[in-house]
Write a protein that holds these residues in place. Structure first.
Motif, short mmCIF file in Angstrom:
data_model
loop_
_atom_site.label_atom_id
_atom_site.label_comp_id
_atom_site.label_asym_id
_atom_site.label_seq_id
_atom_site.Cartn_x
_atom_site.Cartn_y
_atom_site.Cartn_z
N ARG A 158 35.79 38.82 27.71
CA ARG A 158 37.07 39.19 27.11
C ARG A 158 37.91 40.11 28.00
O ARG A 158 39.11 39.93 28.14
CB ARG A 158 36.83 39.87 25.76
CG ARG A 158 36.30 38.95 24.68
CD ARG A 158 35.90 39.74 23.44
NE ARG A 158 35.54 38.87 22.32
CZ ARG A 158 35.03 39.32 21.17
NH1 ARG A 158 34.81 40.63 21.00
NH2 ARG A 158 34.74 38.47 20.20
N GLU A 159 37.27 41.10 28.59
CA GLU A 159 37.99 42.14 29.33
C GLU A 159 38.20 41.81 30.80
O GLU A 159 39.05 42.42 31.46
CB GLU A 159 37.26 43.48 29.20
CG GLU A 159 37.09 43.96 27.76
CD GLU A 159 38.41 44.21 27.06
OE1 GLU A 159 39.40 44.57 27.75
OE2 GLU A 159 38.48 44.03 25.83
N LYS A 160 37.39 40.91 31.34
CA LYS A 160 37.53 40.43 32.72
C LYS A 160 37.33 41.54 33.75
O LYS A 160 37.84 41.44 34.88
CB LYS A 160 38.90 39.78 32.94
CG LYS A 160 39.22 38.64 31.98
CD LYS A 160 40.58 38.04 32.27
CE LYS A 160 40.93 36.93 31.30
NZ LYS A 160 42.25 36.33 31.59
N ALA A 161 36.61 42.59 33.41
CA ALA A 161 36.38 43.69 34.34
C ALA A 161 35.02 44.31 34.03
O ALA A 161 34.52 44.23 32.91
CB ALA A 161 37.49 44.74 34.23
N ASP A 220 29.17 38.49 46.08
CA ASP A 220 30.06 37.44 46.59
C ASP A 220 31.52 37.65 46.16
O ASP A 220 32.31 36.71 46.19
CB ASP A 220 29.60 36.06 46.10
CG ASP A 220 28.70 35.36 47.11
OD1 ASP A 220 28.76 35.72 48.30
OD2 ASP A 220 27.93 34.48 46.71
N ILE A 221 31.87 38.86 45.77
CA ILE A 221 33.22 39.11 45.26
C ILE A 221 34.29 38.69 46.27
O ILE A 221 35.26 38.02 45.93
CB ILE A 221 33.40 40.60 44.90
CG1 ILE A 221 32.60 40.95 43.65
CG2 ILE A 221 34.88 40.93 44.68
CD1 ILE A 221 32.62 42.42 43.31
N TYR A 252 35.91 43.74 39.73
CA TYR A 252 34.96 44.84 39.80
C TYR A 252 35.70 46.17 39.63
O TYR A 252 36.66 46.47 40.34
CB TYR A 252 34.22 44.85 41.14
CG TYR A 252 33.05 45.81 41.14
CD1 TYR A 252 31.78 45.39 40.77
CD2 TYR A 252 33.22 47.15 41.51
CE1 TYR A 252 30.70 46.27 40.75
CE2 TYR A 252 32.16 48.03 41.50
CZ TYR A 252 30.90 47.59 41.12
OH TYR A 252 29.85 48.47 41.09
N ASP A 253 35.25 46.95 38.65
CA ASP A 253 35.89 48.24 38.35
C ASP A 253 34.81 49.19 37.84
O ASP A 253 34.39 49.10 36.69
CB ASP A 253 36.99 48.07 37.32
CG ASP A 253 37.76 49.36 37.05
OD1 ASP A 253 37.38 50.41 37.61
OD2 ASP A 253 38.73 49.33 36.27
N SER A 254 34.37 50.10 38.72
CA SER A 254 33.31 51.04 38.34
C SER A 254 33.76 52.06 37.32
O SER A 254 32.94 52.77 36.73
CB SER A 254 32.77 51.76 39.58
OG SER A 254 33.82 52.46 40.24
N ASN A 255 35.07 52.15 37.08
CA ASN A 255 35.61 53.10 36.10
C ASN A 255 36.06 52.42 34.81
O ASN A 255 36.63 53.07 33.93
CB ASN A 255 36.78 53.88 36.70
CG ASN A 255 36.37 54.73 37.88
OD1 ASN A 255 35.37 55.43 37.82
ND2 ASN A 255 37.13 54.64 38.97
N ALA A 256 35.83 51.14 34.69
CA ALA A 256 36.29 50.40 33.51
C ALA A 256 35.63 50.95 32.25
O ALA A 256 34.41 51.14 32.21
CB ALA A 256 35.99 48.91 33.66
N ALA A 257 36.43 51.18 31.23
CA ALA A 257 35.88 51.67 29.96
C ALA A 257 34.96 50.64 29.32
O ALA A 257 34.09 51.01 28.51
CB ALA A 257 37.03 52.03 29.01
#
Length: 309
Positions: free
Chosen positions: A190-193, A264-265, A174-179
């Protein structure tokens, strides 16, 4: 004379597909405000506003729907989506108009009874929930191959969907800033985020790739997963920042069941697989749509807010 007593025939009792907990009421309101920022009158203003879909998710029921301005018509769109159409004759420069749409909702905690699952394939579900759709690239070779790999040892749709859920939890970060956020299932693989929408999209795409009906649900959720902050409101509660997406999958004999891998992370068990333990989610639609405005003259600006009251 004696009478032989024959044993009563065995009665097959159908198991309920899920159990519902204590209900909670939610007053949900959509507010749309338009303003004429131009220096001439705007005329013949037509607004198309997405309203709550007629969902068949078992954990939420719409008891009432009221409009501050009566719509000209309400149209049905794909994935059970609905839009209300409004007509405003005109707005002078600097003038504003507001439309409020208010709902009384009943929400329930839900726990699936997987014993009710018949093991059969789910052939009676609308075909759209088995096919690729925007951001759900279930027919892409990478998605199809990974889905087959994940479910290779599974015996039925329940085991397959559980394996896919486990995979999404472990594969994604989990990444709220992921491009790469909010770009669909293939990018998530592919990016896993990404964020909740990416978790849900990937789960749905992988399920559809192995012929399990699945759909993304858009709405709101309490990030703490309890919904307690919404139980006894004393003032309007803006829902900005609480936007959330999760998923549902279909099992024959059990119906549509929720799955929220984002919740459920960090859990050790699958608490949100086939379960919403609290009244923490408000479902809005299975496919997002935007407000659309057509008008003549002037320059209109629109704002959209959603809140609990």
């Amino acid at each position: 004379a004696s009478v032989d007593t024959l044993p009563a025939p065995a009665v097959q009792v159908a198991l309920p597909p899920y159990s519902l907990g204590k209900s909670h009421y939610r007053q949900f309101r959509i507010r749309v405000r338009i303003e004429n920022l131009g220096d001439i009158e705007s005329q013949n203003i037509r607004l198309q506003i997405p309203v709550l879909s007629r969902l068949d998710s078992p954990y939420q029921v719409i008891e009432s729907e009221t409009f501050s301005l009566e719509p000209v018509e309400i149209t049905q769109e794909g994935f059970y989506s609905r839009s209300a159409h409004f007509l405003i004759s005109g707005l002078s420069p600097g003038e504003t108009a507001s439309i409020n749409i208010t709902y009384k909702l009943v929400t329930y905690p839900l726990t699936a009874n997987f014993s009710a699952y018949s093991g059969a394939s789910s052939s009676a579900v609308e075909a759209a929930f088995l096919q690729p759709s925007p951001n759900i690239e279930s027919s892409h070779p990478e998605i199809a191959a990974r889905a087959e790999q994940i479910t290779s040892g599974a015996r039925d749709d329940l085991e397959k969907s559980r394996a896919i859920y486990q995979f999404v939890r472990q594969h994604m970060r989990y990444d709220s800033n992921a491009a790469c956020r909010n770009q669909g299932a293939l990018t998530a693989l592919r990016e896993k985020a990404g964020v909740c929408e990416d978790y849900a999209a990937l789960f749905v795409a992988l399920c559809r790739a192995v012929d399990i009906p699945a759909r993304q649900v858009n709405g709101y959720a309490d990030p703490k997963g309890t919904g307690q902050r919404w139980d006894q409101l004393t003032q309007t509660f803006p829902l900005r920042g609480y936007r959330h997406s999760w998923a549902e999958f279909y099992l024959a004999g059990a119906g549509w069941l929720p799955a929220d891998p984002t919740m459920d992370i960090s859990a050790q068990d699958l608490r949100y697989f086939g379960c919403l333990p609290y009244c923490s989610h408000i479902a809005q639609n299975y496919h997002d749509h935007s407000v659309r405005i057509r008008f003549q003259g002037g320059r209109l600006a629109a704002t959209w807010e959603e809140e609990l009251i």
